[in-house]
Design an enzyme around this catalytic site. Sequence first.
Site, PDB file in Angstrom:
ATOM      1  N   ASN A   6      71.439 -36.413  53.653  1.00  0.00           N
ATOM      2  CA  ASN A   6      70.702 -37.679  53.456  1.00  0.00           C
ATOM      3  C   ASN A   6      70.058 -37.715  52.073  1.00  0.00           C
ATOM      4  O   ASN A   6      70.037 -38.754  51.414  1.00  0.00           O
ATOM      5  CB  ASN A   6      69.647 -37.870  54.543  1.00  0.00           C
ATOM      6  CG  ASN A   6      70.244 -38.490  55.795  1.00  0.00           C
ATOM      7  OD1 ASN A   6      70.584 -39.672  55.802  1.00  0.00           O
ATOM      8  ND2 ASN A   6      70.396 -37.687  56.844  1.00  0.00           N
ATOM      9  N   GLU A  39      73.433 -42.917  58.983  1.00  0.00           N
ATOM     10  CA  GLU A  39      72.191 -42.498  58.312  1.00  0.00           C
ATOM     11  C   GLU A  39      72.333 -42.655  56.802  1.00  0.00           C
ATOM     12  O   GLU A  39      71.422 -43.110  56.109  1.00  0.00           O
ATOM     13  CB  GLU A  39      71.875 -41.036  58.645  1.00  0.00           C
ATOM     14  CG  GLU A  39      71.505 -40.789  60.100  1.00  0.00           C
ATOM     15  CD  GLU A  39      71.080 -39.344  60.346  1.00  0.00           C
ATOM     16  OE1 GLU A  39      70.338 -38.786  59.523  1.00  0.00           O
ATOM     17  OE2 GLU A  39      71.505 -38.781  61.381  1.00  0.00           O
ATOM     18  N   MET A  45      62.199 -30.295  58.649  1.00  0.00           N
ATOM     19  CA  MET A  45      61.992 -29.906  60.041  1.00  0.00           C
ATOM     20  C   MET A  45      60.692 -29.119  60.215  1.00  0.00           C
ATOM     21  O   MET A  45      60.697 -27.987  60.701  1.00  0.00           O
ATOM     22  CB  MET A  45      63.202 -29.099  60.542  1.00  0.00           C
ATOM     23  CG  MET A  45      64.520 -29.838  60.366  1.00  0.00           C
ATOM     24  SD  MET A  45      64.530 -31.523  61.025  1.00  0.00           S
ATOM     25  CE  MET A  45      65.156 -31.211  62.651  1.00  0.00           C
ATOM     26  N   ARG A  46      59.602 -29.744  59.807  1.00  0.00           N
ATOM     27  CA  ARG A  46      58.302 -29.098  59.964  1.00  0.00           C
ATOM     28  C   ARG A  46      57.302 -30.187  60.344  1.00  0.00           C
ATOM     29  O   ARG A  46      57.252 -31.245  59.697  1.00  0.00           O
ATOM     30  CB  ARG A  46      57.917 -28.454  58.632  1.00  0.00           C
ATOM     31  CG  ARG A  46      56.745 -27.519  58.721  1.00  0.00           C
ATOM     32  CD  ARG A  46      56.630 -26.735  57.432  1.00  0.00           C
ATOM     33  NE  ARG A  46      55.314 -26.105  57.345  1.00  0.00           N
ATOM     34  CZ  ARG A  46      55.021 -24.918  57.874  1.00  0.00           C
ATOM     35  NH1 ARG A  46      55.933 -24.225  58.495  1.00  0.00           N
ATOM     36  NH2 ARG A  46      53.806 -24.414  57.758  1.00  0.00           N
ATOM     37  N   HIS A 100      65.498 -40.404  61.503  1.00  0.00           N
ATOM     38  CA  HIS A 100      65.633 -39.654  62.748  1.00  0.00           C
ATOM     39  C   HIS A 100      66.934 -40.071  63.439  1.00  0.00           C
ATOM     40  O   HIS A 100      67.247 -41.268  63.494  1.00  0.00           O
ATOM     41  CB  HIS A 100      64.429 -39.932  63.661  1.00  0.00           C
ATOM     42  CG  HIS A 100      64.500 -39.166  64.938  1.00  0.00           C
ATOM     43  ND1 HIS A 100      64.229 -37.819  65.005  1.00  0.00           N
ATOM     44  CD2 HIS A 100      64.856 -39.547  66.188  1.00  0.00           C
ATOM     45  CE1 HIS A 100      64.402 -37.408  66.258  1.00  0.00           C
ATOM     46  NE2 HIS A 100      64.774 -38.435  66.988  1.00  0.00           N
ATOM     47  N   GLY A 119      70.772 -31.304  53.447  1.00  0.00           N
ATOM     48  CA  GLY A 119      70.461 -32.293  52.416  1.00  0.00           C
ATOM     49  C   GLY A 119      71.474 -33.400  52.241  1.00  0.00           C
ATOM     50  O   GLY A 119      71.548 -34.016  51.167  1.00  0.00           O
ATOM     51  N   THR A 159      53.701 -41.399  60.890  1.00  0.00           N
ATOM     52  CA  THR A 159      52.320 -41.361  61.364  1.00  0.00           C
ATOM     53  C   THR A 159      52.113 -39.995  62.040  1.00  0.00           C
ATOM     54  O   THR A 159      53.029 -39.161  62.020  1.00  0.00           O
ATOM     55  CB  THR A 159      52.042 -42.506  62.363  1.00  0.00           C
ATOM     56  OG1 THR A 159      53.023 -42.444  63.398  1.00  0.00           O
ATOM     57  CG2 THR A 159      52.105 -43.871  61.686  1.00  0.00           C
TER      58      THR A 159
HETATM   59  C1  GAR Z   1      69.654 -35.676  59.921  1.00  0.00           C
HETATM   60  O1  GAR Z   1      70.527 -36.010  60.963  1.00  0.00           O
HETATM   61  C2  GAR Z   1      68.280 -36.248  60.164  1.00  0.00           C
HETATM   62  O2  GAR Z   1      68.316 -37.505  60.787  1.00  0.00           O
HETATM   63  C3  GAR Z   1      67.686 -35.213  61.067  1.00  0.00           C
HETATM   64  O3  GAR Z   1      68.099 -33.991  60.533  1.00  0.00           O
HETATM   65  C4  GAR Z   1      69.372 -34.169  59.911  1.00  0.00           C
HETATM   66  C5  GAR Z   1      69.292 -33.619  58.519  1.00  0.00           C
HETATM   67  O4  GAR Z   1      70.558 -33.627  57.919  1.00  0.00           O
HETATM   68  N1  GAR Z   1      66.250 -35.324  61.143  1.00  0.00           N
HETATM   69  C6  GAR Z   1      65.531 -35.120  62.227  1.00  0.00           C
HETATM   70  O5  GAR Z   1      66.009 -34.746  63.273  1.00  0.00           O
HETATM   71  C7  GAR Z   1      64.033 -35.380  62.069  1.00  0.00           C
HETATM   72  N2  GAR Z   1      63.396 -35.468  63.327  1.00  0.00           N
HETATM   73  P1  GAR Z   1      70.706 -33.605  56.351  1.00  0.00           P
HETATM   74  O6  GAR Z   1      69.873 -32.401  55.861  1.00  0.00           O
HETATM   75  O7  GAR Z   1      72.173 -33.402  56.099  1.00  0.00           O
HETATM   76  O8  GAR Z   1      70.181 -34.892  55.818  1.00  0.00           O
END
Ligand code: GAR
Length: 201
Positions: A16, A177, A93-94, A112, A14, A144
């Site tokens: 982000n 990010e 992640m689903r 991403h 979490g 999408t």
């Molecule tokens: C982040 O790096 C995000 O970009 C990635 O998962 C991580 C989550 O980190 N997302 C993907 O790979 C989606 N395809 P966080 O839980 O610390 O934000």
Amino acid sequence: MSKPRVAILISGRGSNMEGLIRAAQAQGYPAKIVLVLSNKEDAPGLDIARKLGVTAEAVSTKPFGKDREAHERMIDARLQAAGVEIVCLAGYMRLLTPYLVGRWAGRMLNIHPSLLPAYPGLDTHARALAAGEQKHGCTVHLVTEGMDEGPILAQAEVPILPGDTEAALAARVLAQEHILYPVALAALAEKIRLPEAAPRP
Ligand code: GAR
């Protein structure tokens, strides 16, 4: 003028999500984070959200077995009940079904860790290193039906440095990010508010 109400969907750490919540706590930020949902009951991000004053709940997939759409109907009911207008996926992640994607078309964002369309899917940092890329980064896009597809709203680049490890590169991308996602959400929130503005004379 009211600020669009935003929910964040997470599966884990979490960071982000935390960046979005903290950004939205600034007075002039054009969106309000009202809800965090996780598909994992033990996602560390849930407690972080609660400590920051945001309602956070797990919607476990377990009762739904393989019926992904039934799980999404439960998620969607929570979103509707909270009056949510924009959904941010932040490490959710689903894979989504056409049901939830369709319900939130144009109003669901994802971040991403690659310069899409390069490296959709998992292990993006390791794959970029193995390919000998000189730059890497992150992308915020509208969601999408295809995985990590959809119109790109914003990107940030980082260099790949000599001797980089996967962890060092991931940290460099993650720092970007945390800057990029609040900016991209603010832009969409402003756009959504526009139709409410007074008509021009
Ligand atoms: C982040 O790096 C995000 O970009 C990635 O998962 C991580 C989550 O980190 N997302 C993907 O790979 C989606 N395809 P966080 O839980 O610390 O934000």
